[in-house]
Design a protein around this motif. Sequence first.
Motif, PDB file in Angstrom:
ATOM      1  N   ALA A  33       0.920   4.116  -2.914  1.00  0.00           N
ATOM      2  CA  ALA A  33       0.555   5.506  -2.600  1.00  0.00           C
ATOM      3  C   ALA A  33       1.433   6.510  -3.335  1.00  0.00           C
ATOM      4  O   ALA A  33       1.030   7.668  -3.531  1.00  0.00           O
ATOM      5  CB  ALA A  33       0.642   5.741  -1.097  1.00  0.00           C
ATOM      6  N   LEU A  38      -0.423   7.977  -6.204  1.00  0.00           N
ATOM      7  CA  LEU A  38      -1.712   8.595  -5.900  1.00  0.00           C
ATOM      8  C   LEU A  38      -1.676  10.091  -6.176  1.00  0.00           C
ATOM      9  O   LEU A  38      -0.710  10.784  -5.833  1.00  0.00           O
ATOM     10  CB  LEU A  38      -2.051   8.343  -4.428  1.00  0.00           C
ATOM     11  CG  LEU A  38      -3.438   8.719  -3.923  1.00  0.00           C
ATOM     12  CD1 LEU A  38      -4.507   7.914  -4.649  1.00  0.00           C
ATOM     13  CD2 LEU A  38      -3.519   8.459  -2.412  1.00  0.00           C
ATOM     14  N   GLY A  83      -7.490  11.846  -5.959  1.00  0.00           N
ATOM     15  CA  GLY A  83      -7.930  10.528  -5.545  1.00  0.00           C
ATOM     16  C   GLY A  83      -7.673   9.443  -6.563  1.00  0.00           C
ATOM     17  O   GLY A  83      -7.869   8.258  -6.281  1.00  0.00           O
ATOM     18  N   ARG A  91     -12.227   7.547  -1.958  1.00  0.00           N
ATOM     19  CA  ARG A  91     -11.698   8.692  -2.706  1.00  0.00           C
ATOM     20  C   ARG A  91     -11.555   8.346  -4.185  1.00  0.00           C
ATOM     21  O   ARG A  91     -11.802   9.180  -5.057  1.00  0.00           O
ATOM     22  CB  ARG A  91     -10.347   9.118  -2.133  1.00  0.00           C
ATOM     23  CG  ARG A  91     -10.409   9.775  -0.767  1.00  0.00           C
ATOM     24  CD  ARG A  91      -9.025  10.241  -0.337  1.00  0.00           C
ATOM     25  NE  ARG A  91      -8.503  11.253  -1.259  1.00  0.00           N
ATOM     26  CZ  ARG A  91      -7.219  11.356  -1.578  1.00  0.00           C
ATOM     27  NH1 ARG A  91      -6.333  10.498  -1.101  1.00  0.00           N
ATOM     28  NH2 ARG A  91      -6.824  12.328  -2.393  1.00  0.00           N
ATOM     29  N   ARG A 151      -9.353   5.104   1.002  1.00  0.00           N
ATOM     30  CA  ARG A 151      -8.625   5.249  -0.251  1.00  0.00           C
ATOM     31  C   ARG A 151      -9.509   4.883  -1.441  1.00  0.00           C
ATOM     32  O   ARG A 151      -9.519   5.581  -2.464  1.00  0.00           O
ATOM     33  CB  ARG A 151      -7.373   4.374  -0.225  1.00  0.00           C
ATOM     34  CG  ARG A 151      -6.522   4.492  -1.479  1.00  0.00           C
ATOM     35  CD  ARG A 151      -5.205   3.779  -1.322  1.00  0.00           C
ATOM     36  NE  ARG A 151      -4.394   4.425  -0.298  1.00  0.00           N
ATOM     37  CZ  ARG A 151      -3.216   3.978   0.119  1.00  0.00           C
ATOM     38  NH1 ARG A 151      -2.729   2.866  -0.385  1.00  0.00           N
ATOM     39  NH2 ARG A 151      -2.528   4.620   1.037  1.00  0.00           N
ATOM     40  N   GLU A 205       0.820  -1.213   0.000  1.00  0.00           N
ATOM     41  CA  GLU A 205       0.000   0.000   0.000  1.00  0.00           C
ATOM     42  C   GLU A 205       0.854   1.263   0.000  1.00  0.00           C
ATOM     43  O   GLU A 205       0.549   2.240  -0.693  1.00  0.00           O
ATOM     44  CB  GLU A 205      -0.916   0.008   1.222  1.00  0.00           C
ATOM     45  CG  GLU A 205      -2.184  -0.794   1.058  1.00  0.00           C
ATOM     46  CD  GLU A 205      -3.229  -0.389   2.072  1.00  0.00           C
ATOM     47  OE1 GLU A 205      -4.197   0.286   1.672  1.00  0.00           O
ATOM     48  OE2 GLU A 205      -3.077  -0.734   3.252  1.00  0.00           O
TER      49      GLU A 205
END
Length: 335
Positions: free
Chosen positions: A69, A72, A76, A116, A113, A65
Motif C-alpha cells: 500500500a 499506492l 488507484g 480501484r 483495491r 498488503e
Amino acid sequence: MDRSARLPSSPSSPSVPPPGSADPAQSAESSALSRAERFVWLTARVLEQRRFAYHFLGGGAEAVETALAAYLGADGGYGHALEPDLRGPVSQPLHAVHALRVLDGIGRCGGQRVERLCRYLTSVSTPDGALPACHPSLRGYPAAPWVPSADDRCGDLLTTGPVVGLLHRNEVWHAWLFRATDFCWAAVTALAEGGAMTRPYAVAAAVAFLDGVPDRARAEAAAERLGRRVREERLVEPVPAPAVEAAQDRPLSADHGPGGPLRVHDIARTPGSLARRWFTDAEVERSLDALVAAQQEDGGWPPRERAWTPGAALEWRSLSTIEALLTLRAYGRPV
C-alpha cells in the motif's frame, strides 16, 4: 543460533530441520535458504522482506498488503519505483503488473483495491483497450534506458498480457477486461504466427496471459503454436548460466531489452504453465540446476535486469532471490 533452526512449519513455509538432524543434501538446501534470508534482511525493501516472510517463514498476507500500500497512488494505480526500472512517484502500467503479481502470490488479488486498480487501468488505456508500456506521466522522472518512450501511446502486450492473465486467473471481472482480452488474443496470434517481431519478454507476457485466460482450449492451441516459434527461433537459452553475466556487459540502450535471452525457468515458472510443454524434462532440469548454482556468495541471486543505477540493481537482486526460491519450490526442489 542458526536462524534456519527456528523457521516455523506452515502450509506456506516448508519445515526446515535443525542443524544435524537432516541428511547432507537437505542441510545444504537449508543453508541456501538461510543465506538467502540473510541477504533479504540485509538489503531488501520492506515489501520484499514481507514477501519473503510470507512465502518462507509463515508470515501473514496482511503485512504484505500493508507494505504494498505504500506504493499506492491516489488514482488507484501504483508508483514510487515499485517496478525498479521506473523511478518517481507516478502510477504506471508496469507497476500495476508488479502489484498484481504480489497480490496473486498472497491470494489477495481481488476486492476494492483491485477494483480501484481496474478503474486506473481503464483511465490509461489506449483506444484499442490495451495498456501502453509507459504512460506520459513518466516524463521527467528517471527510467532505465530500455524503457519505451512515454510518448508512445500504443498498446503493448508486455504490460497488457500479464495484467489480463492475472485478473482472469483470480476471476476478477471488469468492463475493461473485454477489450483488453481481445487485444491480447490478437497480439498473441500475431506473435505465434510470425506477424509480429518476436521479443523474448513479449513471449513471457504472452505466456502470462495464456496461463490465466478462461478459454483453456484456445489458450492451449495458441501456446502450442507459440512454442513452435520459440523453439524455431531459439528465443530461450537451454543452458542459461552465463546469460545474466553476459547481459551486464552489453551497452545500455533502448535497442536491447533489460536482460539477456530468457531461460527455461523464466518462461515456464511453474510445472503447470503451458510453456512447460515446450521443453524436455532434461532441459527443465538443466535450467533448474543452473538456477540453484546461480546463488551468489552473499545469499542473493543475480538480477536478470542489467545494472543502470545502483539502487535499482540492488532492488532487482532481492526480487530475483524471491522469484528463484519460488520457482525452485514450485518444481519440487527443496528450499
